[in-house]
Design an enzyme around this catalytic site. Structure first.
Site, mmCIF file in Angstrom:
data_model
loop_
_atom_site.group_PDB
_atom_site.id
_atom_site.type_symbol
_atom_site.label_atom_id
_atom_site.label_comp_id
_atom_site.label_asym_id
_atom_site.label_seq_id
_atom_site.Cartn_x
_atom_site.Cartn_y
_atom_site.Cartn_z
ATOM 1 N N SER A 258 123.733 -45.314 -16.701
ATOM 2 C CA SER A 258 123.582 -43.918 -17.105
ATOM 3 C C SER A 258 123.788 -43.035 -15.878
ATOM 4 C CB SER A 258 122.165 -43.694 -17.646
ATOM 5 O OG SER A 258 121.915 -42.314 -17.841
ATOM 6 N N TYR B 167 112.966 -43.886 -17.078
ATOM 7 C CA TYR B 167 114.328 -44.177 -17.556
ATOM 8 C C TYR B 167 115.317 -44.184 -16.384
ATOM 9 C CZ TYR B 167 118.608 -43.944 -20.314
ATOM 10 O OH TYR B 167 119.852 -44.208 -20.846
HETATM 11 N N1 LIG Z 1 122.748 -41.568 -25.646
HETATM 12 C C1 LIG Z 1 122.824 -41.185 -24.371
HETATM 13 O O1 LIG Z 1 122.789 -39.980 -24.032
HETATM 14 C C2 LIG Z 1 122.991 -42.237 -23.294
HETATM 15 C C3 LIG Z 1 123.396 -41.802 -22.031
HETATM 16 C C4 LIG Z 1 123.548 -42.749 -21.024
HETATM 17 C C5 LIG Z 1 123.312 -44.078 -21.282
HETATM 18 N N2 LIG Z 1 122.908 -44.479 -22.524
HETATM 19 C C6 LIG Z 1 122.664 -45.922 -22.735
HETATM 20 O O2 LIG Z 1 123.593 -46.410 -23.689
HETATM 21 C C7 LIG Z 1 123.037 -47.562 -24.336
HETATM 22 C C8 LIG Z 1 123.189 -47.410 -25.833
HETATM 23 O O3 LIG Z 1 122.316 -46.371 -26.286
HETATM 24 P P1 LIG Z 1 122.682 -45.390 -27.471
HETATM 25 O O4 LIG Z 1 122.782 -44.047 -26.900
HETATM 26 O O5 LIG Z 1 123.809 -45.936 -28.260
HETATM 27 O O6 LIG Z 1 121.290 -45.455 -28.274
HETATM 28 P P2 LIG Z 1 120.919 -45.815 -29.789
HETATM 29 O O7 LIG Z 1 121.848 -45.163 -30.724
HETATM 30 O O8 LIG Z 1 119.470 -45.500 -29.899
HETATM 31 O O9 LIG Z 1 121.130 -47.393 -29.842
HETATM 32 C C9 LIG Z 1 120.254 -48.265 -29.183
HETATM 33 C C10 LIG Z 1 120.499 -49.678 -29.676
HETATM 34 O O10 LIG Z 1 119.662 -50.570 -28.935
HETATM 35 C C11 LIG Z 1 119.049 -51.471 -29.861
HETATM 36 N N3 LIG Z 1 117.770 -51.930 -29.336
HETATM 37 C C12 LIG Z 1 116.746 -51.178 -28.856
HETATM 38 N N4 LIG Z 1 115.719 -51.966 -28.525
HETATM 39 C C13 LIG Z 1 116.090 -53.241 -28.809
HETATM 40 C C14 LIG Z 1 115.449 -54.507 -28.691
HETATM 41 N N5 LIG Z 1 114.201 -54.630 -28.223
HETATM 42 N N6 LIG Z 1 116.141 -55.619 -29.073
HETATM 43 C C15 LIG Z 1 117.391 -55.507 -29.569
HETATM 44 N N7 LIG Z 1 118.043 -54.339 -29.682
HETATM 45 C C16 LIG Z 1 117.400 -53.221 -29.324
HETATM 46 C C17 LIG Z 1 118.903 -50.657 -31.150
HETATM 47 O O11 LIG Z 1 118.904 -51.517 -32.271
HETATM 48 P P3 LIG Z 1 117.626 -51.893 -33.168
HETATM 49 O O12 LIG Z 1 116.731 -50.689 -33.200
HETATM 50 O O13 LIG Z 1 118.229 -52.239 -34.493
HETATM 51 O O14 LIG Z 1 117.021 -53.064 -32.481
HETATM 52 C C18 LIG Z 1 120.206 -49.865 -31.143
HETATM 53 O O15 LIG Z 1 121.229 -50.616 -31.724
HETATM 54 C C19 LIG Z 1 121.588 -47.669 -23.850
HETATM 55 O O16 LIG Z 1 121.521 -48.623 -22.821
HETATM 56 C C20 LIG Z 1 121.299 -46.273 -23.310
HETATM 57 O O17 LIG Z 1 120.301 -46.311 -22.345
HETATM 58 C C21 LIG Z 1 122.742 -43.583 -23.544
#
Ligand SMILES: NC(=O)c1ccc[n+]([C@@H]2O[C@H](COP(=O)([O-])OP(=O)(O)OC[C@H]3O[C@@H](n4cnc5c(N)ncnc54)[C@H](OP(=O)(O)O)[C@@H]3O)[C@@H](O)[C@H]2O)c1
Length: 247
Positions: free
Chosen positions: A132, A145
Site C-alpha cells: 500500500s 495498517y
Molecule cells: N482498498 C484500498 O484502498 C487499498 C489500498 C491499498 C492496498 N490495499 C490492499 O489491497 C488488498 C485487497 O484489499 P481490497 O481493497 O480488495 O479489500 P476488500 O474488498 O475488503 O477485500 C479483502 C479480501 O480479503 C479477504 N480476507 C480478509 N480477511 C481474510 C482472512 N482472514 N482469510 C481469508 N481471506 C480474508 C476477504 O474475503 P473474506 O471476507 O471472504 O474472507 C476479501 O476477499 C489488501 O491487502 C489491502 O490491504 C487496499
C-alpha cells in the site's frame, strides 16, 4: 502470459483479489481462489471457473492442506484488512493489533513458505504482494495498517534478494485509495465508508490495480517489476506536518 499455468489468489471474494482472479481465469490460467466467504467463492466459480478454497488465511493447517500438491506459478497475496481505522494509535483497541498483523503479514509469510519452494524447484514463478502507499509514507489515523504494510514492503524487497538467481519474480503493488470492500471493513459501516472515503473523491477501481498486476505478470521473464506505486490522480503523498504545541 509467459508460461504460467496455475495461480493462487487470496482475497478473491472482493475488490482487488476478485478482479485479479477473474482476469487471470479469463487469460486461461487455472485460478485457485481463497477467502472465507464460501457463497461468494461459489459465485466466482460460476462466473469465472475459479476453484474455490473457503479458507481463513490465519489457519496454517488449512493453508498447508490447500497447497499440498498444488504447483503454483503465480501467487497473488491480496487478502488484507484494517480495523479501527481513523483512530490515533493510542486510542486503538489492543485486540485489533493481533488480527491486523496475522492477516496482513503472517498470512503472507505462511503462504510464501508453502508456495515458494515449489517455484524455486521448478525455476518458475511470480509473487505479487499487495502492499500500500500507506506502507511507504507516514500517515496519521492508520498507524497499525501502515506498520503492517511497511512490513510487506520490506518483505517484498528481501524476497527479491533471497530469490536472486532464480526465475521467481517478486512484485509489490502499492495502491492509494481503491474503491472496494476495504473501507467498509475498516469503519465497520459501508455507508459511512462511502461518505467518508468515496463521495466526492476520486478512487482507483479494482480493475485499475488489476491492469498494473497484469503488466508485471506479462513482462518477459528477464524483467522484474519490483514495485508499482499508483494512486488516483487526485491523491498524492505529501510532506511535513506542523502542529502548535498545547503548552
Ligand atoms: N482498498 C484500498 O484502498 C487499498 C489500498 C491499498 C492496498 N490495499 C490492499 O489491497 C488488498 C485487497 O484489499 P481490497 O481493497 O480488495 O479489500 P476488500 O474488498 O475488503 O477485500 C479483502 C479480501 O480479503 C479477504 N480476507 C480478509 N480477511 C481474510 C482472512 N482472514 N482469510 C481469508 N481471506 C480474508 C476477504 O474475503 P473474506 O471476507 O471472504 O474472507 C476479501 O476477499 C489488501 O491487502 C489491502 O490491504 C487496499
Amino acid at each position: 502470459m509467459n508460461d504460467y499455468r496455475i495461480a493462487l489468489v487470496t482475497g478473491a471474494t472482493s475488490g482487488i483479489g476478485r478482479a485479479v482472479a477473474v482476469a487471470l481465469a479469463g487469460r486461461g490460467l487455472e485460478v485457485h481462489a481463497v477467502a472465507r466467504r464460501g457463497d461468494m467463492l461459489a459465485e466466482l466459480e460460476k462466473e469465472a471457473g475459479c476453484r474455490p478454497h473457503a479458507v481463513d488465511v490465519s489457519d496454517t493447517k488449512a493453508l498447508e492442506a490447500m497447497c499440498d500438491g498444488l504447483e503454483v506459478d503465480v501467487l497473488i497475496n491480496a487478502a488484507g484488512m484494517a480495523v479501527g481505522y481513523l483512530k490515533a494509535h493510542e486510542q486503538g483497541d489492543i485486540d485489533d493489533f493481533d488480527v491486523m498483523v496475522d492477516v496482513n503479514v503472517t498470512a503472507y509469510l505462511r503462504l510464501l513458505r508453502l508456495v515458494v519452494p515449489g517455484m524455486v524447484e521448478r525455476d518458475r514463478g511470480h509473487i505479487v504482494n499487495l502492499g500500500s502507499m500507506w506502507g511507504l509514507y507516514p500517515v496519521g489515523g492508520a498507524t497499525t495498517y501502515a506498520t503492517v504494510k511497511g512490513a510487506i514492503h520490506q518483505l517484498s524487497q528481501c524476497l527479491r534478494v533471497d530469490l536472486l538467481g532464480q526465475r521467481v519474480r517478486v512484485t509489490e503493488i502499492c495502491p492509494g485509495r481503491v474503491e472496494t470492500g476495504f473501507h467498509a471493513t475498516a469503519l465497520g459501516d459501508a455507508e459511512a465508508a462511502r461518505k467518508t472515503f468515496y463521495e466526492g473523491n476520486e478512487s482507483l477501481s479494482p480493475e485499475d490495480v488489476t491492469e498494473a498486476i497484469l503488466f508485471a505478470l506479462e513482462t518477459p521473464p528477464h524483467v522484474n517489476i519490483s514495485m508499482i506505486e499508483m494512486a488516483p490522480q487526485m491523491q498524492a503523498p505529501s510532506g511535513v506536518t506542523f502542529a502548535k504545541p498545547l503548552r
